[in-house]
Design a protein around this motif. Structure first.
Motif, PDB file in Angstrom:
ATOM      1  N   VAL A 133       2.013  18.033 -17.693  1.00 21.96           N
ATOM      2  CA  VAL A 133       2.180  19.062 -17.458  1.00 21.96           C
ATOM      3  C   VAL A 133       1.263  20.573 -18.118  1.00 21.96           C
ATOM      4  N   LYS A 134       0.611  21.034 -18.050  1.00 21.94           N
ATOM      5  CA  LYS A 134      -0.276  22.489 -18.724  1.00 21.94           C
ATOM      6  C   LYS A 134       0.776  23.736 -18.562  1.00 21.94           C
ATOM      7  N   ILE A 135       0.634  23.889 -19.809  1.00 19.21           N
ATOM      8  CA  ILE A 135       2.042  25.551 -19.775  1.00 19.21           C
ATOM      9  C   ILE A 135       0.287  26.268 -20.161  1.00 19.21           C
ATOM     10  N   LEU A 136       1.164  27.348 -19.463  1.00 15.84           N
ATOM     11  CA  LEU A 136      -0.746  28.464 -20.242  1.00 15.84           C
ATOM     12  C   LEU A 136       0.776  29.330 -20.418  1.00 15.84           C
ATOM     13  N   LYS A 137       0.394  30.023 -21.902  1.00 16.59           N
ATOM     14  CA  LYS A 137       0.874  31.263 -21.894  1.00 16.59           C
ATOM     15  C   LYS A 137      -0.064  33.177 -21.096  1.00 16.59           C
ATOM     16  N   THR A 138       1.201  33.731 -20.436  1.00 16.88           N
ATOM     17  CA  THR A 138       0.778  34.693 -20.242  1.00 16.88           C
ATOM     18  C   THR A 138       1.383  35.513 -20.911  1.00 16.88           C
ATOM     19  N   GLU A 185       0.788  -0.883   0.089  1.00 15.06           N
ATOM     20  CA  GLU A 185       0.079  -0.095   0.201  1.00 15.06           C
ATOM     21  C   GLU A 185       1.016   1.634  -0.168  1.00 15.06           C
ATOM     22  N   PHE A 186       2.317   1.547  -0.039  1.00 15.65           N
ATOM     23  CA  PHE A 186       3.254   2.142   0.110  1.00 15.65           C
ATOM     24  C   PHE A 186       3.406   2.904  -0.922  1.00 15.65           C
ATOM     25  N   GLN A 187       3.931   4.359  -0.898  1.00 16.23           N
ATOM     26  CA  GLN A 187       3.865   5.121  -2.320  1.00 16.23           C
ATOM     27  C   GLN A 187       4.817   6.049  -1.956  1.00 16.23           C
ATOM     28  N   MET A 188       5.654   5.361  -2.846  1.00 22.46           N
ATOM     29  CA  MET A 188       7.242   6.928  -2.030  1.00 22.46           C
ATOM     30  C   MET A 188       6.637   7.666  -2.485  1.00 22.46           C
ATOM     31  N   ILE A 189       6.610   8.687  -3.499  1.00 22.89           N
ATOM     32  CA  ILE A 189       5.952   9.781  -4.006  1.00 22.89           C
ATOM     33  C   ILE A 189       4.484  10.125  -4.333  1.00 22.89           C
ATOM     34  N   GLU A 190       4.546  11.382  -3.818  1.00 21.61           N
ATOM     35  CA  GLU A 190       3.018  11.487  -4.651  1.00 21.61           C
ATOM     36  C   GLU A 190       3.496  12.756  -5.232  1.00 21.61           C
ATOM     37  N   ILE A 191       2.471  13.085  -7.051  1.00 18.10           N
ATOM     38  CA  ILE A 191       2.334  14.051  -7.662  1.00 18.10           C
ATOM     39  C   ILE A 191       1.075  14.358  -8.244  1.00 18.10           C
ATOM     40  N   PRO A 192       1.033  14.969  -8.610  1.00 21.88           N
ATOM     41  CA  PRO A 192      -0.536  15.425  -9.072  1.00 21.88           C
ATOM     42  C   PRO A 192      -0.182  14.968 -10.314  1.00 21.88           C
ATOM     43  N   GLU A 193      -1.775  14.510 -11.009  1.00 23.84           N
ATOM     44  CA  GLU A 193      -2.043  14.166 -12.056  1.00 23.84           C
ATOM     45  C   GLU A 193      -1.549  15.528 -13.126  1.00 23.84           C
ATOM     46  N   ARG A 194      -2.060  16.943 -12.727  1.00 21.00           N
ATOM     47  CA  ARG A 194      -2.431  17.895 -14.266  1.00 21.00           C
ATOM     48  C   ARG A 194      -1.237  18.408 -13.289  1.00 21.00           C
ATOM     49  N   GLU A 247      12.743  22.900 -19.408  1.00 21.48           N
ATOM     50  CA  GLU A 247      13.494  22.396 -18.978  1.00 21.48           C
ATOM     51  C   GLU A 247      12.415  22.928 -16.965  1.00 21.48           C
ATOM     52  N   ILE A 248      11.576  24.327 -17.997  1.00 17.60           N
ATOM     53  CA  ILE A 248      10.110  24.547 -17.239  1.00 17.60           C
ATOM     54  C   ILE A 248       9.682  22.875 -16.877  1.00 17.60           C
ATOM     55  N   ILE A 249       9.566  22.372 -17.680  1.00 14.49           N
ATOM     56  CA  ILE A 249       8.245  21.199 -17.365  1.00 14.49           C
ATOM     57  C   ILE A 249       9.105  20.626 -16.607  1.00 14.49           C
ATOM     58  N   TYR A 250      10.488  20.344 -16.479  1.00 16.49           N
ATOM     59  CA  TYR A 250      11.361  19.395 -15.828  1.00 16.49           C
ATOM     60  C   TYR A 250      11.270  20.107 -14.631  1.00 16.49           C
ATOM     61  N   ARG A 251      11.322  21.266 -14.242  1.00 19.07           N
ATOM     62  CA  ARG A 251      11.664  21.752 -12.819  1.00 19.07           C
ATOM     63  C   ARG A 251      10.473  21.601 -12.107  1.00 19.07           C
ATOM     64  N   ALA A 252       8.290  21.872 -13.277  1.00 21.14           N
ATOM     65  CA  ALA A 252       7.878  21.472 -12.754  1.00 21.14           C
ATOM     66  C   ALA A 252       7.121  20.226 -12.045  1.00 21.14           C
ATOM     67  N   LEU A 253       7.650  18.898 -12.207  1.00 23.39           N
ATOM     68  CA  LEU A 253       7.917  18.130 -11.563  1.00 23.39           C
ATOM     69  C   LEU A 253       7.773  17.907 -10.642  1.00 23.39           C
ATOM     70  N   GLU A 254       9.801  18.169 -11.005  1.00 22.36           N
ATOM     71  CA  GLU A 254      10.337  18.552 -10.055  1.00 22.36           C
ATOM     72  C   GLU A 254      10.029  18.953  -8.498  1.00 22.36           C
ATOM     73  N   ARG A 255       9.506  20.217  -8.651  1.00 25.06           N
ATOM     74  CA  ARG A 255       8.891  20.896  -7.594  1.00 25.06           C
ATOM     75  C   ARG A 255       7.293  20.702  -7.002  1.00 25.06           C
ATOM     76  N   ASN A 256       6.841  20.033  -7.636  1.00 20.21           N
ATOM     77  CA  ASN A 256       5.528  18.677  -7.749  1.00 20.21           C
ATOM     78  C   ASN A 256       5.957  17.822  -6.265  1.00 20.21           C
ATOM     79  N   ILE A 257       6.960  16.793  -6.296  1.00 21.05           N
ATOM     80  CA  ILE A 257       6.847  15.657  -6.244  1.00 21.05           C
ATOM     81  C   ILE A 257       7.254  16.065  -4.630  1.00 21.05           C
ATOM     82  N   LYS A 258       6.232  14.895  -3.988  1.00 20.52           N
ATOM     83  CA  LYS A 258       6.143  14.783  -2.277  1.00 20.52           C
ATOM     84  C   LYS A 258       7.307  13.716  -2.384  1.00 20.52           C
TER      85      LYS A 258
END
Length: 347
Positions: free
Chosen positions: A117-122, A25-34, A61-72
């Motif tokens: 990872v959704k890129i929102l252009k602004t 039942e153990f999960q090493m990490i949690e990461i949002p689906e989106r 690189e922005i995508i990779y950093r977004a993934l890293e930042r959201n991993i628990k």
């Protein structure tokens, strides 16, 4: 003790269950689906925790950093290795794969996760300012009691451009959205006060002169209640130029050089150099321009006297012989300047 899940009595227990049941039942990490990331469509800076980064970062690189930042990562995990991979890009949506290998209570396990990872252009606030022609400073390039020459304008343009290029490496508002070409001089509109001040200093370093600042309240920041100011910086270059003749205090001098902080003049009576602080510019009197220098001929000389022709009426004029004119011969041409009805020979 026995495991209530599987009934085992000979396995390591983790809490109330055995290690095998725990790991099921153990999960090493949690990461949002989106994950959503806002990036500026102009400069590629990104919004993180309410703040915009100033650095340009490639989209991948922005995508990779977004993934890293959201991993628990769970506290029980040790010696973890995380591999990130972008499976495919669908427009601004990145489908990503996350693989984790780690040790939990001495057992090495691995697991995989999928995340989008959704890129929102602004547009970031800084680029929004640039697009709207925003400016904080106006550099007023002026000359004291004379018109600025075309070559001086050309040099000023070059200095402004060079300073902006240098400043743009650390200031995104280092740009000039407008140059107002007025009869009295040019007005350079500069994006930021910091860069505007650098531009003013660069102009002064080249031309000399005096800098004066005049802040003006333009509006109020509704969120903070603080006043918003623009700063007008006057760069007033001297009336006199190199080789012109000036008076300061009791000395008449020919301008040898103009610097950021001083004027170097050569006393035309004693040939001695003098430094005049640029802050005294308003007390320096222009007496003759360099184009008023005349040429005449030596008609006689002695150890104490040098005789020349006055170019205005060709009369003979006797002047004191000075060391710097000792090598001149009869018939040689020599330069002079007339100031207050007195003739000064120039070497």
């Amino acid at each position: 003790m026995f495991c209530p899940e599987c009934g085992s009595t000979d396995k390591e227990m983790v809490g109330d269950v055995c290690i095998d049941c725990f790991l099921k039942e153990f999960q090493m990490i949690e990461i949002p689906e989106r994950i959503e990331v806002q990036i500026c469509s102009h400069c590629n800076s990104k919004l993180e925790e309410g703040k915009w980064s100033d650095e340009f970062i490639p989209e991948e690189e922005i995508i990779y950093r977004a993934l890293e930042r959201n991993i628990k990562i769970a506290d029980e995990v040790e010696n973890e290795i995380i591999n990130l991979e972008i499976d495919q890009m669908k427009g601004t949506l990145a489908e990503c794969y996350v693989e984790v290998i780690g040790e939990v209570h001495g057992t090495q396990i691995e697991e995989t996760h999928e995340s989008e990872v959704k890129i929102l252009k602004t547009v970031c606030p800084t680029c929004s300012k640039v697009q709207s022609g925003y400016y904080e400073t106006v550099i007023q390039f002026r000359a004291d009691k004379r018109e600025i020459k075309p070559e001086e304008y050309a040099k000023a343009d070059e200095i402004v451009e060079r300073t902006l290029v240098k400043q743009s490496k650390k200031d995104k508002l280092a740009y000039c959205p407008q140059i107002a070409k007025l009869k009295e001089g040019y007005d350079y509109y500069i994006g930021s006060f910091k860069t505007g001040h650098k531009v003013a200093e660069a102009l002064k370093e080249e031309f000399g002169g005096i800098i004066k600042e005049s802040p003006r309240l333009i509006s109020e920041d509704k969120s903070t209640g603080k006043g918003l100011y623009r700063v007008w910086i006057s760069v007033r270059i001297p009336e006199f130029e190199v080789d012109d003749f000036i008076k300061f205090e009791d000395k008449t001098m020919q301008v040898n050089s103009l610097g950021k902080n001083s004027v170097v003049g050569v006393d035309i009576s004693t040939a001695k150099k003098h430094n005049i602080p640029m802050k005294n510019m308003e007390d320096i009197e222009l007496v003759k321009k360099s184009d008023e220098i005349e040429t005449t001929t030596i008609i006689s000389k002695s150890p104490s006297i040098i005789q020349i022709l006055d170019p205005s009426d060709y009369s003979a004029v006797d002047l004191e012989m000075k060391e710097e004119f000792a090598d001149y011969n009869i018939g040689d041409e020599i330069k002079l300047i007339k100031i207050d009805n007195y003739i000064y020979l120039l070497n």
